[in-house]
Design a protein around this motif. Sequence first.
Motif, PDB file in Angstrom:
ATOM      1  N   GLY A 265      25.728   3.525  48.802  1.00  0.00           N
ATOM      2  CA  GLY A 265      25.545   2.243  48.146  1.00  0.00           C
ATOM      3  C   GLY A 265      26.877   1.627  47.767  1.00  0.00           C
ATOM      4  N   ASN A 266      26.821   0.465  47.184  1.00  0.00           N
ATOM      5  CA  ASN A 266      28.025  -0.204  46.726  1.00  0.00           C
ATOM      6  C   ASN A 266      27.650  -0.903  45.428  1.00  0.00           C
ATOM      7  OD1 ASN A 266      30.293  -1.779  46.311  1.00  0.00           O
ATOM      8  ND2 ASN A 266      30.652  -2.016  48.495  1.00  0.00           N
TER       9      ASN A 266
ATOM     10  N   ALA B 232      17.105  -3.628  53.996  1.00  0.00           N
ATOM     11  CA  ALA B 232      17.607  -2.636  53.050  1.00  0.00           C
ATOM     12  C   ALA B 232      17.720  -3.220  51.663  1.00  0.00           C
ATOM     13  CB  ALA B 232      18.958  -2.114  53.507  1.00  0.00           C
ATOM     14  N   ARG B 233      17.284  -4.473  51.491  1.00  0.00           N
ATOM     15  CA  ARG B 233      17.364  -5.173  50.214  1.00  0.00           C
ATOM     16  C   ARG B 233      18.806  -5.315  49.759  1.00  0.00           C
ATOM     17  NH1 ARG B 233      12.822  -4.464  51.600  1.00  0.00           N
ATOM     18  NH2 ARG B 233      10.863  -4.497  50.483  1.00  0.00           N
ATOM     19  N   TRP B 234      19.710  -5.555  50.706  1.00  0.00           N
ATOM     20  CA  TRP B 234      21.099  -5.785  50.355  1.00  0.00           C
ATOM     21  C   TRP B 234      21.370  -7.276  50.454  1.00  0.00           C
ATOM     22  CZ3 TRP B 234      22.961  -1.527  54.218  1.00  0.00           C
ATOM     23  CH2 TRP B 234      22.757  -0.272  53.631  1.00  0.00           C
ATOM     24  N   ASN B 235      21.673  -7.893  49.323  1.00  0.00           N
ATOM     25  CA  ASN B 235      21.879  -9.332  49.349  1.00  0.00           C
ATOM     26  C   ASN B 235      23.277  -9.664  49.825  1.00  0.00           C
ATOM     27  OD1 ASN B 235      19.327  -9.767  48.241  1.00  0.00           O
ATOM     28  ND2 ASN B 235      20.114  -9.303  46.202  1.00  0.00           N
TER      29      ASN B 235
ATOM     30  N   LEU C 137      21.924  -0.949  46.736  1.00  0.00           N
ATOM     31  CA  LEU C 137      21.475   0.409  46.448  1.00  0.00           C
ATOM     32  C   LEU C 137      21.460   1.239  47.725  1.00  0.00           C
ATOM     33  CD1 LEU C 137      18.505  -0.606  44.196  1.00  0.00           C
ATOM     34  CD2 LEU C 137      20.684   0.334  43.449  1.00  0.00           C
ATOM     35  N   PRO C 138      21.742   2.537  47.614  1.00  0.00           N
ATOM     36  CA  PRO C 138      21.669   3.382  48.808  1.00  0.00           C
ATOM     37  C   PRO C 138      20.234   3.524  49.269  1.00  0.00           C
ATOM     38  CG  PRO C 138      22.094   4.709  46.858  1.00  0.00           C
ATOM     39  CD  PRO C 138      22.179   3.286  46.439  1.00  0.00           C
ATOM     40  N   ILE C 139      20.020   3.548  50.568  1.00  0.00           N
ATOM     41  CA  ILE C 139      18.659   3.622  51.079  1.00  0.00           C
ATOM     42  C   ILE C 139      18.313   5.001  51.590  1.00  0.00           C
ATOM     43  CG2 ILE C 139      18.616   1.190  51.691  1.00  0.00           C
ATOM     44  CD1 ILE C 139      18.880   2.154  54.630  1.00  0.00           C
ATOM     45  N   CYS C 140      19.302   5.905  51.650  1.00  0.00           N
ATOM     46  CA  CYS C 140      19.019   7.227  52.190  1.00  0.00           C
ATOM     47  C   CYS C 140      17.964   8.019  51.425  1.00  0.00           C
ATOM     48  CB  CYS C 140      20.313   8.057  52.296  1.00  0.00           C
ATOM     49  SG  CYS C 140      21.094   7.877  53.892  1.00  0.00           S
TER      50      CYS C 140
END
Lengths: 162, 241
Positions: A109-110, B191-194, A116-119
């Motif tokens: 993640g960052n 991945a819900r990364w904006n 959020l990390p998806i692993c």
Amino acid sequence: MAKLYRLITAVLRLAVAGAAAAAAIIMVTSHETTSFFGIEMEAKYSYTPSFIFFVVAFAVGFAYSLLVILVRPGSTASRLVLLSDVVVGMLLAGAVAATGAIADVGKNGNEHAGWLPICPQVRAYCVHVEGALIAGFVSLLVHFLIIMYSLHAVAEPLCCSH
Amino acid sequence: MLESSSRLTVTDLSMDLEHGSKTKLSAAPAAATPACKCSNRLLQLGDRLVAVQLVVLRTAAALTTVVAAAVMALNTQSYTAVVAIIGTKPLMQTFTAKFRYTPAFVYFVIANAIAGTYNLLVLIIRRLILQRRTASLVVHMLDMVILSCSLIISFSSLLLSLAQVIMALLATGAATAASMAELGKKGNLHARWNPICDKFGSFCSRGGIAIVSSFIGVALMLALNLLSAAANAHRPNVVGQ
């Protein structure tokens, strides 16, 4: 000596082709659907452009490695092959690097970007992508060995009568 | 006897290629006919052109990589926004974007810094050390010392030049930064990364400039390696320009 050189490069290039094909195939077959907190989440390689680039680059590497086995050593085409080896090597290295960056974000993640990390959610997908990355690294390493061996053969002509 | 002296002149020529010093070709073709002298002068001009091209390429590569590293390293942006209102007082929070929040950008800066310093070092060494043999010897030793520290395979490690390794490093740095930039610009819905580029506009554009500059540096270094390898093609044992 030339026959030995041909044999060694043929074997190494087959190894590169095999590892590249494995990397591309493992990445393509990575697919997982899961649901958490009632939301359905689907993870597929085609949702990330870097992964698509990875698949395409390793498919190109596979085809290139197989084609180059047919080149006769010592002809002018073999000089061109040395050049294109370096270019294809850089392409594969770029693909592995780009995929590595996205995989790192997926795993860790960052927090500064709010990603959020998806692993933890799609564990099998993560393992699949890791496997593809490992196969990609192996292919890159053996390709690097081929370049060094070709340079060795070119630079010391008494050794391999190139 | 005669052919050994002619081979010496050819090696003298090639060693001067990156150096730009006055070649001592006037001494070499001692027994040349006037027609030979004309072709030798053309040869000298051709080699001078190659040398100038090499120096220009190397300065351009050094410049682009240093610019890329500098722009990305100084890349930071922050803005404050109202996060909540407690009673009548608004609660402000500062959001910052820095290059070191992303490991990919850190690797990018490091790779560009390495490539930039390598190019600058080689330029300076080739210019400052006027004795051409020590110049190429110093560069070759620099190559070998750094390579032998970092490569495990020894039988052919001497033959892969440091310039190639650094070019590959630069290429991976640029690729990984480009993939992170693409993620920051488009996000990843699944991945819900904006995306963050709409909030940090100038961070994104500066990062884009740095990445483009780095890609240009990679192309320049590739051209540099090819030219330098072609120029030294008849000297098989010294590969590191």
